[in-house]
Every structure is written in C-alpha cells, then in structure tokens.
Design a protein around this motif. Structure first.
Motif, PDB file in Angstrom:
ATOM      1  N   ALA A  88       0.834  -1.210   0.000  1.00 45.34           N
ATOM      2  CA  ALA A  88       0.000   0.000   0.000  1.00 45.34           C
ATOM      3  C   ALA A  88       0.867   1.257   0.000  1.00 45.34           C
ATOM      4  N   ASP A  89       1.989   1.230   0.735  1.00 49.48           N
ATOM      5  CA  ASP A  89       2.888   2.380   0.754  1.00 49.48           C
ATOM      6  C   ASP A  89       3.515   2.619  -0.616  1.00 49.48           C
ATOM      7  N   GLU A  90       3.768   1.545  -1.356  1.00 46.96           N
ATOM      8  CA  GLU A  90       4.272   1.696  -2.727  1.00 46.96           C
ATOM      9  C   GLU A  90       3.232   2.411  -3.596  1.00 46.96           C
ATOM     10  N   PHE A  91       1.973   2.065  -3.417  1.00 48.05           N
ATOM     11  CA  PHE A  91       0.891   2.648  -4.200  1.00 48.05           C
ATOM     12  C   PHE A  91       0.700   4.127  -3.877  1.00 48.05           C
ATOM     13  N   THR A  92       0.779   4.467  -2.586  1.00 52.79           N
ATOM     14  CA  THR A  92       0.518   5.847  -2.160  1.00 52.79           C
ATOM     15  C   THR A  92       1.778   6.707  -2.139  1.00 52.79           C
ATOM     16  N   GLY A  93       2.958   6.086  -2.138  1.00 51.06           N
ATOM     17  CA  GLY A  93       4.195   6.838  -2.013  1.00 51.06           C
ATOM     18  C   GLY A  93       4.387   7.428  -0.631  1.00 51.06           C
ATOM     19  N   ARG A  94       3.776   6.801   0.364  1.00 49.47           N
ATOM     20  CA  ARG A  94       3.755   7.362   1.714  1.00 49.47           C
ATOM     21  C   ARG A  94       4.933   6.874   2.548  1.00 49.47           C
ATOM     22  N   THR A  95       5.440   7.765   3.415  1.00 48.07           N
ATOM     23  CA  THR A  95       6.478   7.409   4.373  1.00 48.07           C
ATOM     24  C   THR A  95       5.822   6.957   5.676  1.00 48.07           C
ATOM     25  N   ARG A  96       6.410   5.933   6.305  1.00 54.98           N
ATOM     26  CA  ARG A  96       5.816   5.390   7.528  1.00 54.98           C
ATOM     27  C   ARG A  96       6.766   5.582   8.703  1.00 54.98           C
ATOM     28  N   GLY A  97       6.206   5.939   9.840  1.00 56.26           N
ATOM     29  CA  GLY A  97       7.000   6.159  11.043  1.00 56.26           C
ATOM     30  C   GLY A  97       7.540   4.869  11.620  1.00 56.26           C
ATOM     31  N   GLU A  98       8.521   4.993  12.476  1.00 58.87           N
ATOM     32  CA  GLU A  98       9.119   3.835  13.136  1.00 58.87           C
ATOM     33  C   GLU A  98       8.316   3.461  14.381  1.00 58.87           C
ATOM     34  N   THR A  99       8.371   2.176  14.727  1.00 57.42           N
ATOM     35  CA  THR A  99       7.720   1.715  15.940  1.00 57.42           C
ATOM     36  C   THR A  99       8.474   2.236  17.154  1.00 57.42           C
ATOM     37  N   THR A 289      -1.183   8.540  21.088  1.00 55.00           N
ATOM     38  CA  THR A 289      -0.433   7.286  21.185  1.00 55.00           C
ATOM     39  C   THR A 289       0.614   7.210  20.074  1.00 55.00           C
ATOM     40  N   ALA A 290       1.531   6.270  20.204  1.00 57.08           N
ATOM     41  CA  ALA A 290       2.574   6.088  19.194  1.00 57.08           C
ATOM     42  C   ALA A 290       1.988   5.634  17.867  1.00 57.08           C
ATOM     43  N   GLU A 291       0.777   5.063  17.899  1.00 56.78           N
ATOM     44  CA  GLU A 291       0.139   4.561  16.680  1.00 56.78           C
ATOM     45  C   GLU A 291      -0.732   5.604  16.001  1.00 56.78           C
ATOM     46  N   GLY A 292      -0.671   6.858  16.456  1.00 54.68           N
ATOM     47  CA  GLY A 292      -1.413   7.927  15.805  1.00 54.68           C
ATOM     48  C   GLY A 292      -2.849   8.062  16.253  1.00 54.68           C
ATOM     49  N   ASP A 293      -3.202   7.493  17.389  1.00 50.10           N
ATOM     50  CA  ASP A 293      -4.569   7.614  17.905  1.00 50.10           C
ATOM     51  C   ASP A 293      -4.640   8.730  18.938  1.00 50.10           C
ATOM     52  N   LEU A 294      -5.509   9.702  18.697  1.00 50.41           N
ATOM     53  CA  LEU A 294      -5.746  10.774  19.658  1.00 50.41           C
ATOM     54  C   LEU A 294      -6.684  10.274  20.752  1.00 50.41           C
ATOM     55  N   ILE A 295      -6.269  10.403  21.992  1.00 50.07           N
ATOM     56  CA  ILE A 295      -7.158  10.070  23.120  1.00 50.07           C
ATOM     57  C   ILE A 295      -7.980  11.317  23.390  1.00 50.07           C
ATOM     58  N   SER A 318      -0.579  13.878   0.613  1.00 48.74           N
ATOM     59  CA  SER A 318       0.588  13.216   0.024  1.00 48.74           C
ATOM     60  C   SER A 318       1.845  13.402   0.870  1.00 48.74           C
ATOM     61  N   ALA A 319       1.914  14.484   1.643  1.00 49.49           N
ATOM     62  CA  ALA A 319       3.109  14.760   2.449  1.00 49.49           C
ATOM     63  C   ALA A 319       3.004  14.219   3.868  1.00 49.49           C
ATOM     64  N   ALA A 320       1.845  13.673   4.232  1.00 46.68           N
ATOM     65  CA  ALA A 320       1.631  13.229   5.614  1.00 46.68           C
ATOM     66  C   ALA A 320       2.307  11.880   5.867  1.00 46.68           C
ATOM     67  N   THR A 321       2.969  11.778   7.011  1.00 49.05           N
ATOM     68  CA  THR A 321       3.618  10.536   7.423  1.00 49.05           C
ATOM     69  C   THR A 321       2.602   9.629   8.111  1.00 49.05           C
ATOM     70  N   ALA A 322       2.639   8.351   7.776  1.00 47.66           N
ATOM     71  CA  ALA A 322       1.726   7.391   8.403  1.00 47.66           C
ATOM     72  C   ALA A 322       2.352   6.838   9.679  1.00 47.66           C
ATOM     73  N   PRO A 323       1.549   6.590  10.704  1.00 42.99           N
ATOM     74  CA  PRO A 323       2.100   6.049  11.960  1.00 42.99           C
ATOM     75  C   PRO A 323       2.390   4.560  11.837  1.00 42.99           C
ATOM     76  N   ALA A 324       3.231   4.070  12.704  1.00 40.35           N
ATOM     77  CA  ALA A 324       3.442   2.626  12.803  1.00 40.35           C
ATOM     78  C   ALA A 324       2.201   1.978  13.412  1.00 40.35           C
ATOM     79  N   THR A 325       2.045   0.689  13.208  1.00 39.43           N
ATOM     80  CA  THR A 325       0.881  -0.038  13.720  1.00 39.43           C
ATOM     81  C   THR A 325       1.255  -0.780  14.992  1.00 39.43           C
ATOM     82  N   ALA A 326       0.384  -0.717  15.988  1.00 39.70           N
ATOM     83  CA  ALA A 326       0.629  -1.428  17.246  1.00 39.70           C
ATOM     84  C   ALA A 326       0.710  -2.923  16.994  1.00 39.70           C
ATOM     85  N   PRO A 327       1.565  -3.648  17.720  1.00 40.19           N
ATOM     86  CA  PRO A 327       1.736  -5.085  17.466  1.00 40.19           C
ATOM     87  C   PRO A 327       0.440  -5.885  17.423  1.00 40.19           C
TER      88      PRO A 327
END
Length: 453
Positions: A88-99, A289-295, A318-327
């Motif tokens: 999906a990141d290849e399709f969108t060209g999106r950068t993803r954050g580190e865990t 949270t680290a996974e991009g969820d606002l409490i 297009s410039a927004a960074t995607a968060p890492a996913t919780a395990p």
C-alpha cells in the motif's frame, strides 16, 4: 505476494481446530496444530508454540498454551499485514514512522482478566461446534464487572460482541457453517488482551496544532457503535504533517440504526460536529499514542476554520507521514490507508463497482458506505474525485469511499459519509434521528422503572 497465502493457510489451521474444539482433538485437528507450529518455527515463538501444539493435540493444554497458540496466529496475520502495508505504501508513495517502544500499562484488575481468559479457554476446549447458552452466557458477569473500568472497556466490548454473536448461533452443534476466521480473530485478540497491561491504550506524547478531518469510518454492531475519524494533523512546531485518528465507541440498543447512531456518538466527540460542519480543529496538548490515535478530550480542542476534506487531501495528504501499527493491531482486516484518487474511470457490472486509476483497478467496497449519511454507491459511481480508505478484503485491495466530488444539477458538490454527524435536515436522516430518540427514551424509562423497583 510471496508467502501471503501460506501464512493465512497456517492461521486457518488453528481456526479449523477451534471449530471442532481442543478438549479431545481428532487426528486431523492435531495435524492442523502441528502445521501452525511449523509456520512459526523460525521465530522467537517457536519453542512455546511447539509445546502448546503438542499439549493441545493431547487435550491437556493449559491457559498459557492457548495464549501461545493465539500469539502464533496473531504473528502470522501480523506478517501478512506488514507485507500488505508495504504494498500500500508503494501505491501511495507514503512514508511510515518507526515503531516506538512504550512502557507496559498498569497491571490492574488481574482477577477480571483471569476470569475472561478462563472463559476464552473454555470456548477453545468446547469449540464452536460445542457452544451452548450456558457456556456463552457465563461471559455476561465478566463483561458487567469490566465495563465500569475505562482501562478494561475495550476488552469488555470485544467480549460482549463475541458473546452476542455466539449466543445468536447456539447451539453450535446445529450450525452447518461457521465464520471460523472471524471468530478466530475475535478469540485470539481477546485472549491476548487478557494479558495484564495490554488492554488500555498507551499514551506516548501530546499533539498541539491543526487537525484537518478527511472523513469518518462508521462501525455498527447490534450492541455497540464506533466512529473513527481519519485526519491530517499539522503540528504547531512546523514538523511534517502526519496521519492520525480519533475514535469514540458507545454501547447501543439494536433498535438504534442508520442516522440515529450519530445521536449516541455525538455527545462524546466534538470532532464529529466539526466534521459535519466542514471545519478544522485546533488542538492543544491532546494525548496521542505512538500509533497515531488521539485520546480525545474536548478540553484540549476547539473548533477552527472551514476545511474541506477533498481540499485537505489535495494539499496535505501526500506529504503526511503514516504512523506505525501497534503489534496487536497488525492484521490485514485493520489495514485502512487514506488515499485521494482523481482522474479515474468507473465501471459498473450489476452490484460490482470498480475504479481504474493509473493502470490499477480497485473494487469499491459499497457495503462499507454507511446508511447514516448522504454518500451512496450511486454518488460514487458518478464521481470524479474520491477520498477513501485503501483496505484488504477477500484476497484483494478494495476502496472504501469517505467523500466524493460529483456533479448535481450542473454544480460540483462534495458528499461525505459523515455529513450528518452534526445533525441533518435530510428527511430520511431526520426520521432516523427521531426514531432513535424515541427508542432511547423508552429504554431510559424502562431502566428507571427497574431501578425504582
């Protein structure tokens, strides 16, 4: 995709064993458990899962062994999720954050977690074929005790939903077909959430800046509803924008459906009103949270300037960074990547709606378009631009529309799935809201009478 089918097939092996039950596994189910152990033989789980598979095949598995089997199944789906996310990141060209490692949560209410774990293990021993009303109903007391504790509400809602689905299918011996993967998903996730410290979300920082909503993903169950708002967050310190989510979940009676659901959700998340009015929100020290969820806490937010979802997608997505996913959230069904699509062609073949852009064809998941808004499959079919969620379902990527740009009476208009979140003058929406008000008032009156007795 190399290895994807093999991973899912190994996970399905445990699901077949759960259908029959693990109290006295037949030889074929014992072979399924061995296949699961072989699939994770090269991972840190290898020794524990091999032991768990052996004990389960002999019908002597303890709670720790069931947890190990659930962990192996979750790890396989997690590997599939990671591969699909990379595609999906290849399709969108999106950068993803580190865990980011986060400290374990508080170890509270261990007795309730142990009770839930015992019930889930009893389900595994009985199997979906062996469920009855007595076994399924024993979860009610556990759920009631968990609900008052905010840290356990996530698990309580999951257990309540699973128990409701199982109760509607009792007795299991009378069923001809089983939703094995779905019930396996719910069982494994719930079992891992019973491990102390896993159930509550973990805050790693705060967010100060501007929140630009993209759209809302509405989930409905007979006993609960959830609204998850996807948005672009622009930090006040000038760091790159990032994708975030804000969610609210509420219990609901099964008589409240369609637009009436907003009435239950609206008081708990002011962001829904901003979304319905087409406005941004200004955040100050909102827990994140680290996974991009606002409490979400309304004290940390105020309504901002007008902001259109399609304009936000064109300028900032297009410039927004995607968060890492919780395990524990790494599962193909949880994949939901915001995308903006324009310049596509649409083809409709009966109920099947497909969209072709840049040489790629996506099936439009019209079943995910909620009835609680003005967005319809017909509007999607007539659209020229779409903000949606890229998902994975039934072996392929699909598009869930959140908002589209279309032409109505020679005028370009935007239609949003969450347009009624702040209220509506639409006749169908007004009727649904009134029906919901009547249903809730009746339930409150009955509850009041019971309490007075």
């Amino acid at each position: 995709m190399d290895g994807l089918e093999e991973a899912l097939t190994a996970a399905d092996a445990l699901d077949r064993a759960l259908v029959a039950g693990l109290l006295r596994p037949q030889p074929a189910r014992a072979a399924d458990l061995t296949a699961l152990a072989h699939a994770v033989a090269g991972s840190p789980l290898a020794a524990r899962v091999a032991e768990a598979a052996e004990k389960a095949a002999a019908g002597t598995a303890a709670e720790d062994h069931f947890v190990a089997l659930a962990a192996a199944r979750t790890a396989l789906f997690g590997a599939a999720h990671d591969a699909l996310t990379a595609r999906a990141d290849e399709f969108t060209g999106r950068t993803r954050g580190e865990t980011t490692p986060v400290a374990p949560g508080d170890r509270q209410a261990v007795n309730l977690l142990a009770a839930a774990r015992t019930w889930l293990c009893d389900l595994a021993r009985a199997g979906w074929q062996g469920i009855d009303h007595e076994l399924v109903g024993s979860a009610a007391q556990i759920v009631s005790a968990m609900l008052p504790d905010p840290a356990l509400r996530r698990l309580a809602t999951l257990l309540d939903g699973l128990a409701a689905e199982l109760a509607a299918s009792c007795p299991g011996a009378a069923l001809e077909r089983f939703p094995a993967r779905r019930w396996g998903d719910l069982w494994a996730r719930a079992l891992l959430l019973t491990q102390p410290g896993n159930a509550a979300p973990r805050v790693c920082g705060t967010a100060t800046g501007r929140l630009l909503p993209l759209g809302v993903d509405l989930h409905e169950h007979a006993t609960a509803a959830q609204a998850q708002v996807h948005a672009v967050f622009e930090p006040a310190d000038g760091t790159p924008p990032r994708l975030v989510r804000a969610s609210v979940s509420v219990p609901k009676p099964d008589t409240v459906v369609a637009a009436g659901v907003w009435q239950l959700l609206r008081p708990h998340l002011s962001l829904l009103a901003a979304l319905g009015e087409g406005r941004s929100m200004d955040l100050t020290d909102m827990p994140l949270t680290a996974e991009g969820d606002l409490i979400w806490d309304d004290e940390h937010a105020r309504a901002g300037d007008p902001a259109d979802a399609l304009a936000t997608a064109r300028v900032a997505l297009s410039a927004a960074t995607a968060p890492a996913t919780a395990p524990l959230d790494r599962h193909p069904a949880g994949l939901a990547e915001p995308v903006l699509l324009e310049g596509y062609t649409i083809r409709q073949d009966g109920d099947l709606l497909t969209l072709t852009v840049a040489g790629r064809t996506l099936t439009v998941d019209t079943d995910r378009v909620p009835a609680a808004g003005p967005l319809t499959p017909e509007a999607v079919a007539a659209s020229g631009a779409c903000v949606g969620l890229l998902r994975w379902d039934d072996g392929k990527f699909r598009l869930q529309p959140l908002a589209v740009e279309t032409t109505v009476r020679r005028k370009t208009v935007a239609l949003h799935a969450g347009a009624w979140a702040a209220g509506t003058t639409d006749k169908a929406g007004v009727r649904a809201e009134k029906a919901a008000t009547d249903a809730v008032n009746v339930l409150r009156e009955r509850a009041g009478r019971l309490l007075r007795k």
